[in-house]
Design a protein around this motif. Sequence first.
Motif, PDB file in Angstrom:
ATOM      1  N   SER A  21      14.871  30.023  10.450  1.00 23.70           N
ATOM      2  CA  SER A  21      13.846  29.755   9.430  1.00 23.70           C
ATOM      3  C   SER A  21      14.477  29.300   8.125  1.00 23.70           C
ATOM      4  N   ILE A  22      15.578  29.978   7.734  1.00 21.46           N
ATOM      5  CA  ILE A  22      16.295  29.584   6.510  1.00 21.46           C
ATOM      6  C   ILE A  22      16.816  28.160   6.639  1.00 21.46           C
ATOM      7  N   MET A  23      17.431  27.835   7.772  1.00 19.74           N
ATOM      8  CA  MET A  23      18.015  26.501   7.954  1.00 19.74           C
ATOM      9  C   MET A  23      16.938  25.420   7.993  1.00 19.74           C
ATOM     10  N   VAL A  24      15.824  25.692   8.685  1.00 19.29           N
ATOM     11  CA  VAL A  24      14.744  24.709   8.765  1.00 19.29           C
ATOM     12  C   VAL A  24      14.112  24.493   7.394  1.00 19.29           C
ATOM     13  N   ALA A  25      13.921  25.585   6.645  1.00 17.52           N
ATOM     14  CA  ALA A  25      13.331  25.471   5.300  1.00 17.52           C
ATOM     15  C   ALA A  25      14.217  24.631   4.390  1.00 17.52           C
ATOM     16  N   ILE A  26      15.530  24.837   4.469  1.00 14.45           N
ATOM     17  CA  ILE A  26      16.456  24.060   3.636  1.00 14.45           C
ATOM     18  C   ILE A  26      16.466  22.601   4.074  1.00 14.45           C
ATOM     19  N   LYS A  27      16.428  22.372   5.373  1.00 12.73           N
ATOM     20  CA  LYS A  27      16.470  21.001   5.903  1.00 12.73           C
ATOM     21  C   LYS A  27      15.225  20.211   5.513  1.00 12.73           C
ATOM     22  N   LEU A  49      21.591  39.784   9.729  1.00 10.71           N
ATOM     23  CA  LEU A  49      20.158  39.999   9.520  1.00 10.71           C
ATOM     24  C   LEU A  49      19.827  40.130   8.036  1.00 10.71           C
ATOM     25  N   LEU A  50      20.696  40.814   7.284  1.00  8.89           N
ATOM     26  CA  LEU A  50      20.424  41.065   5.872  1.00  8.89           C
ATOM     27  C   LEU A  50      20.607  39.819   5.012  1.00  8.89           C
ATOM     28  N   ASN A  51      21.542  38.943   5.378  1.00  8.53           N
ATOM     29  CA  ASN A  51      21.808  37.755   4.565  1.00  8.53           C
ATOM     30  C   ASN A  51      20.553  36.916   4.316  1.00  8.53           C
ATOM     31  N   PRO A  52      19.839  36.474   5.362  1.00  8.05           N
ATOM     32  CA  PRO A  52      18.619  35.677   5.093  1.00  8.05           C
ATOM     33  C   PRO A  52      17.537  36.472   4.389  1.00  8.05           C
ATOM     34  N   PRO A 109      23.701  22.135  -3.903  1.00  7.50           N
ATOM     35  CA  PRO A 109      24.920  22.759  -3.370  1.00  7.50           C
ATOM     36  C   PRO A 109      24.737  24.203  -2.909  1.00  7.50           C
ATOM     37  N   MET A 110      24.019  25.020  -3.697  1.00 10.43           N
ATOM     38  CA  MET A 110      23.851  26.417  -3.325  1.00 10.43           C
ATOM     39  C   MET A 110      23.186  26.557  -1.963  1.00 10.43           C
ATOM     40  N   TYR A 111      22.155  25.752  -1.716  1.00  7.32           N
ATOM     41  CA  TYR A 111      21.421  25.864  -0.457  1.00  7.32           C
ATOM     42  C   TYR A 111      22.146  25.162   0.689  1.00  7.32           C
ATOM     43  N   ILE A 112      22.960  24.170   0.363  1.00  5.77           N
ATOM     44  CA  ILE A 112      23.801  23.568   1.401  1.00  5.77           C
ATOM     45  C   ILE A 112      24.802  24.601   1.922  1.00  5.77           C
ATOM     46  N   PHE A 113      25.405  25.347   0.992  1.00 10.65           N
ATOM     47  CA  PHE A 113      26.323  26.422   1.404  1.00 10.65           C
ATOM     48  C   PHE A 113      25.574  27.513   2.165  1.00 10.65           C
ATOM     49  N   LEU A 114      24.363  27.829   1.735  1.00 10.03           N
ATOM     50  CA  LEU A 114      23.566  28.837   2.423  1.00 10.03           C
ATOM     51  C   LEU A 114      23.212  28.380   3.837  1.00 10.03           C
ATOM     52  N   PHE A 115      22.916  27.103   4.000  1.00  5.66           N
ATOM     53  CA  PHE A 115      22.647  26.541   5.332  1.00  5.66           C
ATOM     54  C   PHE A 115      23.871  26.721   6.228  1.00  5.66           C
ATOM     55  N   ALA A 116      25.054  26.384   5.684  1.00  7.28           N
ATOM     56  CA  ALA A 116      26.292  26.520   6.465  1.00  7.28           C
ATOM     57  C   ALA A 116      26.575  27.979   6.808  1.00  7.28           C
ATOM     58  N   LEU A 117      26.304  28.885   5.855  1.00  8.42           N
ATOM     59  CA  LEU A 117      26.526  30.309   6.108  1.00  8.42           C
ATOM     60  C   LEU A 117      25.573  30.831   7.179  1.00  8.42           C
ATOM     61  N   SER A 118      24.305  30.443   7.121  1.00  8.82           N
ATOM     62  CA  SER A 118      23.333  30.878   8.119  1.00  8.82           C
ATOM     63  C   SER A 118      23.696  30.352   9.511  1.00  8.82           C
ATOM     64  N   LEU A 119      24.148  29.100   9.573  1.00  8.17           N
ATOM     65  CA  LEU A 119      24.563  28.521  10.855  1.00  8.17           C
ATOM     66  C   LEU A 119      25.774  29.263  11.408  1.00  8.17           C
ATOM     67  N   ILE A 164      33.329  30.378   3.043  1.00  3.47           N
ATOM     68  CA  ILE A 164      32.077  29.804   2.516  1.00  3.47           C
ATOM     69  C   ILE A 164      31.557  30.659   1.365  1.00  3.47           C
ATOM     70  N   LEU A 165      31.646  31.984   1.493  1.00  7.56           N
ATOM     71  CA  LEU A 165      31.240  32.870   0.397  1.00  7.56           C
ATOM     72  C   LEU A 165      32.099  32.622  -0.846  1.00  7.56           C
ATOM     73  N   SER A 166      33.389  32.322  -0.649  1.00  4.33           N
ATOM     74  CA  SER A 166      34.258  31.983  -1.782  1.00  4.33           C
ATOM     75  C   SER A 166      33.801  30.682  -2.439  1.00  4.33           C
ATOM     76  N   ALA A 167      33.469  29.689  -1.619  1.00  2.00           N
ATOM     77  CA  ALA A 167      32.987  28.411  -2.153  1.00  2.00           C
ATOM     78  C   ALA A 167      31.678  28.599  -2.910  1.00  2.00           C
ATOM     79  N   MET A 168      30.818  29.492  -2.438  1.00  2.00           N
ATOM     80  CA  MET A 168      29.548  29.757  -3.119  1.00  2.00           C
ATOM     81  C   MET A 168      29.778  30.401  -4.483  1.00  2.00           C
ATOM     82  N   SER A 169      30.786  31.270  -4.573  1.00  2.00           N
ATOM     83  CA  SER A 169      31.089  31.888  -5.873  1.00  2.00           C
ATOM     84  C   SER A 169      31.616  30.843  -6.857  1.00  2.00           C
TER      85      SER A 169
END
Length: 321
Positions: free
Chosen positions: A42-48, A282-285, A56-66, A112-117
């Motif tokens: 759901s997170i990935m589809v919503a971002i797409k 589960l908690l991340n999204p 950038p923040m949501y691109i990284f979040l998409f990669a993290l969710s994947l 990826i979490l480092s890149a997000m920071s």
Amino acid sequence: MGNHTTVTTFLLWGFSSFPELQNLLFAVIFLFHVTILLANVSIMVAIKLSHSLHTPMYIFLFALSLSETCTTMVIIPRMLVDLLSESKTISLLQCATQMFFFFGLGANNCFILSAMSYDCYTAIHNPLQYPILMTHKICFQFIMASCVLGFLVSLCIVIIIFSLSFCNSNVIQHFFCDIAPVVSLACNCTFFQKVVLLAFTAFVLVGSFILIMVSYVFILFLVVKMPSAKGRYKTFSTCSSHFTVVFIHYGFACFVYLRPKNSDSFGEDTLLALSYTILTPLLNPIIYSLRNREMQTALKKEFGNVIRFFPQMINKRTQKI
């Protein structure tokens, strides 16, 4: 040295000590797995689909969710099969493959979490130049570098471990091929090899965590200098989701992989492993969707489209009949 029997297959002991709970564990873990897949997809589809989230923040979040979704697919399906089957054997090749992908994806998550920071720091430090400093191309370069570095580290770990000789016992005190339980079965693992394995693990966990903390120290300095209380609150709220995910992710992982190991601790590690193989993905999204209005809006729009789609599809089929 005595006589040794060369091991060709392992036995994933996992939760075999609790045979009466295995059906219940299967049901609970299966439910969590489906929820993880639905939440992350759901997170990935919503971002797409939402152009407002192509930042950038949501691109990284998409990669993290994947990456989190792929991590669970490496571990949980096999665990579910083992909970229902009497034979819990896994070959050396399958074990090495599972370990390679699990730690490669796990290391990828850390980077990826480092890149997000770093992205958070850049957005706060240079808001005017941010679109230039963090373009989509640079984001994809960060993601690819995280993936390549993560799998290189994982490959080194797997080569070291599976170049060892395994003899006599083939019972892995875990539900997947984790480093410590597998290494404990080796009959020729030297102190130097153990130190190298610890160094690779520390490089991923401690190295990426230090980068994240350095970014947040600079962010804190910038926030303190802000004259407006509203601006400080907005900045903290922007980074709070990421910081919460980092705290959960590194808290569990560091406790499992950086503390001293012995055979008595494997049972505890098995229970703790459920936290970062099931709870963290589960908690991340959930954290990002609950604490982010833009994500909430995109998810509501997505679910609204899904709800409207099914009645339209039923009406079309009814008209054809």
